[in-house]
Design a protein around this motif. Sequence first.
Motif, PDB file in Angstrom:
ATOM      1  N   ALA A 102     -42.203  47.269  11.280  1.00  0.00           N
ATOM      2  CA  ALA A 102     -41.936  47.583  12.468  1.00  0.00           C
ATOM      3  C   ALA A 102     -40.631  46.635  13.062  1.00  0.00           C
ATOM      4  N   THR A 103     -40.554  45.471  12.492  1.00  0.00           N
ATOM      5  CA  THR A 103     -39.317  44.442  12.603  1.00  0.00           C
ATOM      6  C   THR A 103     -38.255  45.068  11.980  1.00  0.00           C
ATOM      7  N   LEU A 104     -38.568  45.610  10.936  1.00  0.00           N
ATOM      8  CA  LEU A 104     -37.311  46.326   9.925  1.00  0.00           C
ATOM      9  C   LEU A 104     -36.748  47.381  10.825  1.00  0.00           C
ATOM     10  N   ASP A 105     -37.500  47.989  11.417  1.00  0.00           N
ATOM     11  CA  ASP A 105     -37.091  49.394  12.127  1.00  0.00           C
ATOM     12  C   ASP A 105     -36.124  48.973  13.405  1.00  0.00           C
ATOM     13  N   GLN A 106     -36.609  47.878  13.626  1.00  0.00           N
ATOM     14  CA  GLN A 106     -35.961  47.377  15.004  1.00  0.00           C
ATOM     15  C   GLN A 106     -34.308  46.778  14.443  1.00  0.00           C
ATOM     16  N   HIS A 107     -34.413  46.401  13.416  1.00  0.00           N
ATOM     17  CA  HIS A 107     -32.909  46.057  12.881  1.00  0.00           C
ATOM     18  C   HIS A 107     -32.126  47.224  12.475  1.00  0.00           C
TER      19      HIS A 107
ATOM     20  N   GLY B  31     -34.303  45.017   3.707  1.00  0.00           N
ATOM     21  CA  GLY B  31     -35.238  43.948   4.071  1.00  0.00           C
ATOM     22  C   GLY B  31     -34.984  42.745   3.483  1.00  0.00           C
ATOM     23  N   GLU B  32     -34.606  42.837   2.098  1.00  0.00           N
ATOM     24  CA  GLU B  32     -34.149  41.496   1.369  1.00  0.00           C
ATOM     25  C   GLU B  32     -33.077  40.976   1.946  1.00  0.00           C
ATOM     26  N   ILE B  33     -32.236  41.587   2.375  1.00  0.00           N
ATOM     27  CA  ILE B  33     -30.909  40.934   2.938  1.00  0.00           C
ATOM     28  C   ILE B  33     -31.286  40.010   4.417  1.00  0.00           C
ATOM     29  N   LEU B  34     -31.968  40.923   4.991  1.00  0.00           N
ATOM     30  CA  LEU B  34     -32.504  40.142   6.110  1.00  0.00           C
ATOM     31  C   LEU B  34     -33.472  39.372   6.167  1.00  0.00           C
TER      32      LEU B  34
ATOM     33  N   ALA C 236     -32.145  50.026  13.614  1.00  0.00           N
ATOM     34  CA  ALA C 236     -31.807  50.870  14.879  1.00  0.00           C
ATOM     35  C   ALA C 236     -30.556  50.061  15.358  1.00  0.00           C
ATOM     36  N   LYS C 237     -30.066  49.010  15.034  1.00  0.00           N
ATOM     37  CA  LYS C 237     -28.888  48.318  15.553  1.00  0.00           C
ATOM     38  C   LYS C 237     -27.667  48.940  14.669  1.00  0.00           C
ATOM     39  N   ILE C 238     -28.025  49.416  13.480  1.00  0.00           N
ATOM     40  CA  ILE C 238     -26.706  49.898  12.666  1.00  0.00           C
ATOM     41  C   ILE C 238     -26.744  51.237  12.468  1.00  0.00           C
ATOM     42  N   GLY C 239     -27.987  51.988  12.588  1.00  0.00           N
ATOM     43  CA  GLY C 239     -28.146  53.273  12.241  1.00  0.00           C
ATOM     44  C   GLY C 239     -29.338  53.971  12.313  1.00  0.00           C
ATOM     45  N   SER C 240     -29.823  54.748  11.378  1.00  0.00           N
ATOM     46  CA  SER C 240     -31.088  55.578  11.536  1.00  0.00           C
ATOM     47  C   SER C 240     -31.812  55.284  10.203  1.00  0.00           C
ATOM     48  N   ARG C 241     -33.207  55.472  10.197  1.00  0.00           N
ATOM     49  CA  ARG C 241     -33.874  55.478   8.936  1.00  0.00           C
ATOM     50  C   ARG C 241     -34.064  56.885   8.399  1.00  0.00           C
ATOM     51  N   GLU C 242     -33.999  57.050   7.259  1.00  0.00           N
ATOM     52  CA  GLU C 242     -34.204  58.555   6.634  1.00  0.00           C
ATOM     53  C   GLU C 242     -34.815  58.326   5.395  1.00  0.00           C
ATOM     54  N   GLY C 243     -36.274  58.175   5.344  1.00  0.00           N
ATOM     55  CA  GLY C 243     -36.916  58.011   4.463  1.00  0.00           C
ATOM     56  C   GLY C 243     -37.023  56.683   3.869  1.00  0.00           C
ATOM     57  N   ASP C 244     -36.655  56.277   2.766  1.00  0.00           N
ATOM     58  CA  ASP C 244     -36.505  54.888   2.110  1.00  0.00           C
ATOM     59  C   ASP C 244     -34.915  54.584   2.345  1.00  0.00           C
ATOM     60  N   LYS C 245     -34.147  55.314   2.858  1.00  0.00           N
ATOM     61  CA  LYS C 245     -32.821  54.932   3.140  1.00  0.00           C
ATOM     62  C   LYS C 245     -32.422  54.678   4.505  1.00  0.00           C
TER      63      LYS C 245
END
Length: 205
Positions: free
Chosen positions: A151-156, A142-145, A158-167
Amino acid sequence: MADLDIERIPALEASVDAQCAKGTYELDDNLLLLKLYQFFPEKANPAVIARVLVKALMHLPETDFLLCMYLIPERIATEAPVLPIVEMSNRLETCQFQAFWEELAASRELVDVAPGFDDAIRDYALGVVSLTYQVIDLKYLGEILHVSDAATLDQHVAKIGSREGDKVRVKLSDDNQAKVKEPDDASAVRADQLAKAMRAMAHVL
């Protein structure tokens, strides 16, 4: 040298403005304009040059920005409004994304002429992350972006992988995996050679 006609400068400058307004991109025209500015330095317009560089930054990791910089005199590159864009480019090229967003906040008016600038930079940053990481902390991403909205961060994500908790688990590729080169028969180290080398090292020690 018909291309290097001073009469073409107004039309090429208008093209830069149109590219910013319409979200199009004409690198060849922009390079020609910068070349004309070289031949006719009294016509060089730093504000237009800044807009050319903003459009080039939006196409990282292509080398467009570097190509443009080769044609810009140092006296213009080291002064506003061009200098802040050059400094932001340096931050991006060295992956100092948090510093980039801080510097951008102080020069927002320079990039607001090109809608979509922030998203283009985020796409570039995501590309860097996908080449570098297999797992990355969600907060750090989130800091990099420069994105805090979940919600917006989740959209990003999804472009490169998947969320697993706080990773974030990044999709594996040839670039973000360690590569072990398999030796061919000619270069393979035989067991007796390895043993001999180890014995030699033992004597040294």
